[in-house]
Design a protein around this motif. Structure first.
Motif, PDB file in Angstrom:
ATOM      1  N   UNK A  27      41.228  25.294  41.433  1.00  0.00           N
ATOM      2  CA  UNK A  27      40.107  25.354  41.852  1.00  0.00           C
ATOM      3  C   UNK A  27      40.406  26.876  41.916  1.00  0.00           C
ATOM      4  N   UNK A  28      41.119  27.106  43.070  1.00  0.00           N
ATOM      5  CA  UNK A  28      40.798  28.911  42.990  1.00  0.00           C
ATOM      6  C   UNK A  28      41.032  29.655  41.675  1.00  0.00           C
ATOM      7  N   UNK A  29      42.052  28.559  40.569  1.00  0.00           N
ATOM      8  CA  UNK A  29      41.458  30.203  39.487  1.00  0.00           C
ATOM      9  C   UNK A  29      40.476  29.681  39.073  1.00  0.00           C
ATOM     10  N   UNK A  30      39.361  28.810  38.965  1.00  0.00           N
ATOM     11  CA  UNK A  30      38.057  28.741  37.936  1.00  0.00           C
ATOM     12  C   UNK A  30      37.418  29.209  39.196  1.00  0.00           C
ATOM     13  N   UNK A  31      37.448  29.062  40.802  1.00  0.00           N
ATOM     14  CA  UNK A  31      35.996  30.245  41.474  1.00  0.00           C
ATOM     15  C   UNK A  31      36.600  31.495  41.605  1.00  0.00           C
ATOM     16  N   UNK A  32      37.567  32.414  41.697  1.00  0.00           N
ATOM     17  CA  UNK A  32      38.518  33.080  41.758  1.00  0.00           C
ATOM     18  C   UNK A  32      36.951  34.193  41.037  1.00  0.00           C
ATOM     19  N   UNK A  33      36.491  33.963  39.922  1.00  0.00           N
ATOM     20  CA  UNK A  33      35.774  35.157  39.028  1.00  0.00           C
ATOM     21  C   UNK A  33      34.903  34.979  39.168  1.00  0.00           C
ATOM     22  N   UNK A  34      33.765  33.460  40.031  1.00  0.00           N
ATOM     23  CA  UNK A  34      32.448  33.807  40.537  1.00  0.00           C
ATOM     24  C   UNK A  34      32.539  34.207  41.361  1.00  0.00           C
ATOM     25  N   UNK A  35      33.407  33.955  42.622  1.00  0.00           N
ATOM     26  CA  UNK A  35      33.368  34.368  43.360  1.00  0.00           C
ATOM     27  C   UNK A  35      33.292  36.486  44.025  1.00  0.00           C
ATOM     28  N   UNK A  36      34.129  36.651  42.444  1.00  0.00           N
ATOM     29  CA  UNK A  36      34.045  38.229  42.263  1.00  0.00           C
ATOM     30  C   UNK A  36      32.792  38.787  41.781  1.00  0.00           C
ATOM     31  N   UNK A  37      32.061  38.085  40.936  1.00  0.00           N
ATOM     32  CA  UNK A  37      30.377  38.149  40.240  1.00  0.00           C
ATOM     33  C   UNK A  37      29.722  37.852  41.165  1.00  0.00           C
ATOM     34  N   UNK A  38      29.704  36.962  42.629  1.00  0.00           N
ATOM     35  CA  UNK A  38      29.531  36.649  43.566  1.00  0.00           C
ATOM     36  C   UNK A  38      29.315  37.847  44.609  1.00  0.00           C
ATOM     37  N   UNK A  39      30.546  38.527  45.050  1.00  0.00           N
ATOM     38  CA  UNK A  39      30.680  40.044  45.777  1.00  0.00           C
ATOM     39  C   UNK A  39      30.079  40.641  44.902  1.00  0.00           C
ATOM     40  N   UNK A  40      30.474  40.956  43.569  1.00  0.00           N
ATOM     41  CA  UNK A  40      29.526  42.292  43.041  1.00  0.00           C
ATOM     42  C   UNK A  40      27.903  42.094  42.961  1.00  0.00           C
ATOM     43  N   UNK A  41      27.260  40.439  43.158  1.00  0.00           N
ATOM     44  CA  UNK A  41      26.330  41.329  42.725  1.00  0.00           C
ATOM     45  C   UNK A  41      25.973  42.061  44.500  1.00  0.00           C
ATOM     46  N   UNK A  42      26.173  40.953  45.397  1.00  0.00           N
ATOM     47  CA  UNK A  42      25.983  41.611  46.843  1.00  0.00           C
ATOM     48  C   UNK A  42      26.106  43.214  46.715  1.00  0.00           C
ATOM     49  N   UNK A  43      27.123  43.240  46.423  1.00  0.00           N
ATOM     50  CA  UNK A  43      27.464  44.631  46.222  1.00  0.00           C
ATOM     51  C   UNK A  43      26.593  45.655  45.649  1.00  0.00           C
ATOM     52  N   UNK A  44      26.185  45.631  44.917  1.00  0.00           N
ATOM     53  CA  UNK A  44      25.334  46.037  43.336  1.00  0.00           C
ATOM     54  C   UNK A  44      23.608  45.701  44.230  1.00  0.00           C
TER      55      UNK A  44
END
Length: 75
Positions: A27-44
């Motif tokens: 579960x962590x492995x699947x969600x890690x890149x999705x979370x990184x993408x969401x954090x990147x979007x919010x930071x952008x």
């Protein structure tokens, strides 16, 4: 629907929930890149990454608490 625009796809688990360590790790492995993408979007968009992470932890805990209170949890 298990795809968010700009975020990605959530693949289904291979391990059963009874195989806690494998299931949790997967579960962590699947969600890690999705979370990184969401954090990147919010930071952008101008949000502070640490604030976004904190807000996501709060919202996740709120979702789990609400599901537990209403009995809507999935096994």
């Amino acid at each position: 629907m298990n795809e968010m625009t700009g975020i990605g796809f959530v693949s289904p688990p291979i391990h059963s929930a009874n195989e806690f360590v494998g299931y949790e790790t997967e579960c962590r492995s699947v969600l890690k890149p999705l979370l990184a993408g969401l954090l990147d979007m919010a930071e952008s968009a101008g949000w502070d990454r640490r604030t976004v992470a904190s807000a996501l932890m709060f919202l996740a805990a709120q979702q789990v608490s609400a599901a537990g209170a209403s009995g809507d949890r999935k096994a």
